[in-house]
Every structure is written in structure tokens, then in C-alpha cells.
Design an enzyme around this catalytic site. Structure first.
Site, PDB file in Angstrom:
ATOM      1  N   LYS A 151      38.323  35.652  48.770  1.00 16.97           N
ATOM      2  CA  LYS A 151      37.246  35.504  47.771  1.00 16.97           C
ATOM      3  C   LYS A 151      35.891  35.326  48.443  1.00 16.97           C
ATOM      4  O   LYS A 151      34.876  35.722  47.892  1.00 16.97           O
ATOM      5  CB  LYS A 151      37.574  34.358  46.818  1.00 16.97           C
ATOM      6  N   ASP A 169      39.765  42.419  45.555  1.00 17.83           N
ATOM      7  CA  ASP A 169      40.872  41.498  45.264  1.00 17.83           C
ATOM      8  C   ASP A 169      41.392  40.878  46.543  1.00 17.83           C
ATOM      9  O   ASP A 169      42.573  40.521  46.642  1.00 17.83           O
ATOM     10  CB  ASP A 169      41.993  42.276  44.558  1.00 17.83           C
ATOM     11  N   GLU A 206      46.789  35.632  36.396  1.00 13.70           N
ATOM     12  CA  GLU A 206      48.033  36.375  36.198  1.00 13.70           C
ATOM     13  C   GLU A 206      49.218  35.452  35.886  1.00 13.70           C
ATOM     14  O   GLU A 206      49.438  34.438  36.535  1.00 13.70           O
ATOM     15  CB  GLU A 206      48.368  37.233  37.436  1.00 13.70           C
ATOM     16  N   ASP A 209      38.266  40.901  40.906  1.00  9.81           N
ATOM     17  CA  ASP A 209      39.280  40.008  40.338  1.00  9.81           C
ATOM     18  C   ASP A 209      38.957  38.559  40.718  1.00  9.81           C
ATOM     19  O   ASP A 209      38.243  38.296  41.689  1.00  9.81           O
ATOM     20  CB  ASP A 209      40.668  40.389  40.883  1.00  9.81           C
ATOM     21  N   ASN A 210      39.489  37.599  39.940  1.00 10.53           N
ATOM     22  CA  ASN A 210      39.453  36.171  40.296  1.00 10.53           C
ATOM     23  C   ASN A 210      38.073  35.539  40.368  1.00 10.53           C
ATOM     24  O   ASN A 210      37.862  34.612  41.160  1.00 10.53           O
ATOM     25  CB  ASN A 210      40.158  35.933  41.651  1.00 10.53           C
TER      26      ASN A 210
HETATM   27  N1  LIG Z   1      41.772  44.013  54.371  1.00 10.04           N
HETATM   28  C1  LIG Z   1      41.481  42.712  54.159  1.00 10.04           C
HETATM   29  N2  LIG Z   1      40.361  42.199  54.689  1.00 10.04           N
HETATM   30  C2  LIG Z   1      40.085  40.896  54.511  1.00 10.04           C
HETATM   31  N3  LIG Z   1      40.880  40.038  53.852  1.00 10.04           N
HETATM   32  C3  LIG Z   1      42.018  40.514  53.354  1.00 10.04           C
HETATM   33  C4  LIG Z   1      42.357  41.844  53.447  1.00 10.04           C
HETATM   34  N4  LIG Z   1      43.552  42.035  52.851  1.00 10.04           N
HETATM   35  C5  LIG Z   1      43.933  40.832  52.370  1.00 10.04           C
HETATM   36  N5  LIG Z   1      43.033  39.901  52.692  1.00 10.04           N
HETATM   37  C6  LIG Z   1      43.094  38.496  52.482  1.00 10.04           C
HETATM   38  C7  LIG Z   1      44.104  37.947  51.560  1.00 10.04           C
HETATM   39  O1  LIG Z   1      44.174  38.737  50.331  1.00 10.04           O
HETATM   40  C8  LIG Z   1      44.722  38.068  49.241  1.00 10.04           C
HETATM   41  C9  LIG Z   1      43.545  37.561  48.423  1.00 10.04           C
HETATM   42  N6  LIG Z   1      43.928  37.210  47.036  1.00 10.04           N
HETATM   43  C10 LIG Z   1      44.037  35.932  46.710  1.00 10.04           C
HETATM   44  O2  LIG Z   1      43.903  35.057  47.553  1.00 10.04           O
HETATM   45  C11 LIG Z   1      44.393  35.567  45.300  1.00 10.04           C
HETATM   46  C12 LIG Z   1      44.777  34.255  45.023  1.00 10.04           C
HETATM   47  C13 LIG Z   1      45.133  33.870  43.731  1.00 10.04           C
HETATM   48  C14 LIG Z   1      45.535  32.477  43.441  1.00 10.04           C
HETATM   49  C15 LIG Z   1      46.329  31.760  44.349  1.00 10.04           C
HETATM   50  C16 LIG Z   1      46.709  30.460  44.080  1.00 10.04           C
HETATM   51  C17 LIG Z   1      46.300  29.848  42.885  1.00 10.04           C
HETATM   52  F1  LIG Z   1      46.682  28.581  42.617  1.00 10.04           F
HETATM   53  C18 LIG Z   1      45.504  30.533  41.988  1.00 10.04           C
HETATM   54  C19 LIG Z   1      45.125  31.844  42.266  1.00 10.04           C
HETATM   55  C20 LIG Z   1      45.114  34.813  42.688  1.00 10.04           C
HETATM   56  C21 LIG Z   1      44.720  36.127  42.963  1.00 10.04           C
HETATM   57  O3  LIG Z   1      44.676  37.073  41.988  1.00 10.04           O
HETATM   58  C22 LIG Z   1      44.349  36.515  44.260  1.00 10.04           C
HETATM   59  O4  LIG Z   1      43.945  37.800  44.460  1.00 10.04           O
HETATM   60 MG   LIG Z   2      43.552  38.749  42.574  1.00 15.00          MG
END
Ligand SMILES: Nc1ncnc2c1ncn2CCOCCNC(=O)c1cc(-c2ccc(F)cc2)cc(O)c1O
Ligand SMILES: [Mg+2]
Length: 214
Positions: free
Chosen positions: A144, A141, A199, A169-170
């Protein structure tokens, strides 16, 4: 210091949820995201699919990539059997600080190890630094475009046992096309798509469940 969305989400948990009651923490976050501010938690609809996968699997050792505010961390940890553990990786220190407090408020901190840092650096350290043999369950999650490289990393580091389950997810929104193409065409995985919605919205999204065949 400036209020941020994760901090406002944490305040909503501390105001509306009961300490030590994971379900009240989950519903307080869902209420906040539906009625106050959308946030990128897996949410209640996809969350119940996550619950059924975890309950069926009863994983002893689980990995979560992307903690955010700890919503799915609490959803998973509350279902784990005694002695089982969940390692969750979060890149953003502000998110991690909020997640630690959400996880403690829910009372599941004894089952969870939150590690700050990029997944690409931490996955190769799982065996010697975190004493992991193999993972039974992985919830993807995070970024992406990291789903595929991190899955390859888990394979190369021998961190997936035969029968291990990856739940992503996603896979539709925002979307993970390279990951889907790989996992659905690989003879080493048996995959199934669970259609749902992004969500707290009516936009299509879903979870891809893949069993590692070894
Ligand atoms: N330890 C690690 N190593 C590397 N990378 C890492 C990390 N820990 C975090 N990160 C990176 C960031 O993590 C968040 C990623 N999640 C999402 O971006 C996300 C976005 C939407 C979304 C947004 C806008 C819309 F319009 C529509 C959908 C919905 C979701 O359910 C999502 O999960
Ligand atoms: Mg997600």
C-alpha cells in the site's frame, strides 16, 4: 514441502474449477476464501466493480501491480478483447508460481505476462524491455505504501496516456492515505471512490478510480 495458503487455494481451483473456464476459477477461489481460508484477493464484491471498469474501458494494454494468486488477473484477462494484453507484476516467487498455474487453469495465459520482481525496478523497464508504449489501465493492489511512488514513476516514465484509468484496491483497509491525498488533490486526475467491503468481510473498504488527464 510445507503446504501454504496459496498452494491450498490452487488445489481448490484444480479440484473445483473447469479447465479453460475463467468464471469457474473465480467462483472456486471465492468459495475457498469464504468457507475455508480468507485470502487477500480483491474478491467478488469489489471484483464486480473491477469488472465494470474494465468492460467500460476495453483496455488494449493493462498493468496489474501485485498478482498474488492471480484472482484479479483472471477477472481482468477474461474481459480483454482479442490482441489486448495484461502485464502483472509479483514480488513473491511462491505467489508467482501459484498464480501462473491459476492463470493457465483459467485458460487466459495468452493474454497475460506475469513478471517477477519489485514494481519500482520493473516499471522503468516497461518501454524498452516489454515494448509498452503507454498503459490504458492500471490496477494497483500491491504494497500500500508503493501506490504513490509507483504512480509518480508511471508519470515520469511517460507510461500513462491521456484518459488512462488507475484503479486502486484497499484505499480504506489496509488504507493508502498518501496515495488518496495526492490523487484526489492533483489537477492531473479526476477521481471517484467506489464504496465496498474488504474481501469476504463486512469491514468497509473501497476502490478509487482515477482518470489521468495528461
Ligand atoms: N511487484 C511487486 N512490487 C512491490 N510489492 C509487491 C509486488 N508484488 C507484491 N507486492 C507486495 C505484496 O503484495 C500484496 C499486497 N496486498 C495486500 O497487502 C493486501 C492486504 C489486505 C489485508 C490484509 C490483512 C487485513 F487484516 C486486511 C486487509 C487486503 C488486500 O486486498 C491486499 O491487497
Ligand atoms: Mg487488495
Amino acid at each position: 514441502t510445507r503446504s501454504t495458503r496459496p498452494k491450498r487455494l490452487l488445489r481448490a481451483v484444480q479440484k473445483n474449477a473447469t479447465r479453460g473456464d475463467p468464471l469457474s476459477v473465480i467462483s472456486a477461489i471465492d468459495h475457498f476464501c469464504r468457507h475455508s481460508e480468507w485470502a487477500m484477493n480483491v474478491g467478488d464484491e469489489k471484483g464486480s466493480i473491477l469488472d465494470s471498469v474494465v468492460s467500460e474501458l476495453n483496455p488494449n494494454t493493462s498493468l496489474e501491480l501485485g498478482t498474488y494468486c492471480g484472482y484479479s488477473t483472471v477477472r481482468i484477462a477474461r474481459l480483454l478483447p482479442p490482441g489486448a494484453r495484461l502485464i502483472t507484476l509479483e514480488f513473491n516467487p511462491d505467489y508467482a508460481a501459484v498464480a501462473r498455474q491459476v492463470i493457465s487453469w483459467a485458460g487466459v495465459q495468452d493474454k497475460v505476462e506475469l513478471v517477477e520482481g519489485p514494481s519500482g525496478d520493473l516499471i522503468p523497464q516497461m518501454k524498452e524491455r516489454f515494448g509498452v508504449e503507454t498503459f490504458d489501465f492500471v490496477f494497483l493492489d500491491h504494497w500500500k505504501d508503493r501506490y504513490l511512488p509507483d504512480t509518480n514513476l508511471l508519470e515520469e516514465c511517460g507510461l500513462l496516456r491521456k484518459g488512462a484509468v488507475l484503479l486502486a484496491d484497499n484505499v480504506i483497509c489496509p488504507g493508502t492515505p498518501e496515495y488518496l491525498a495526492y490523487i484526489r488533490n492533483s489537477p492531473r486526475y479526476e477521481s471517484r471512490y467506489f464504496q465496498s467491503h474488504l474481501e469476504y468481510t463486512k469491514v468497509e473498504d473501497g476502490l478509487e478510480k482515477s482518470v489521468f488527464l495528461g
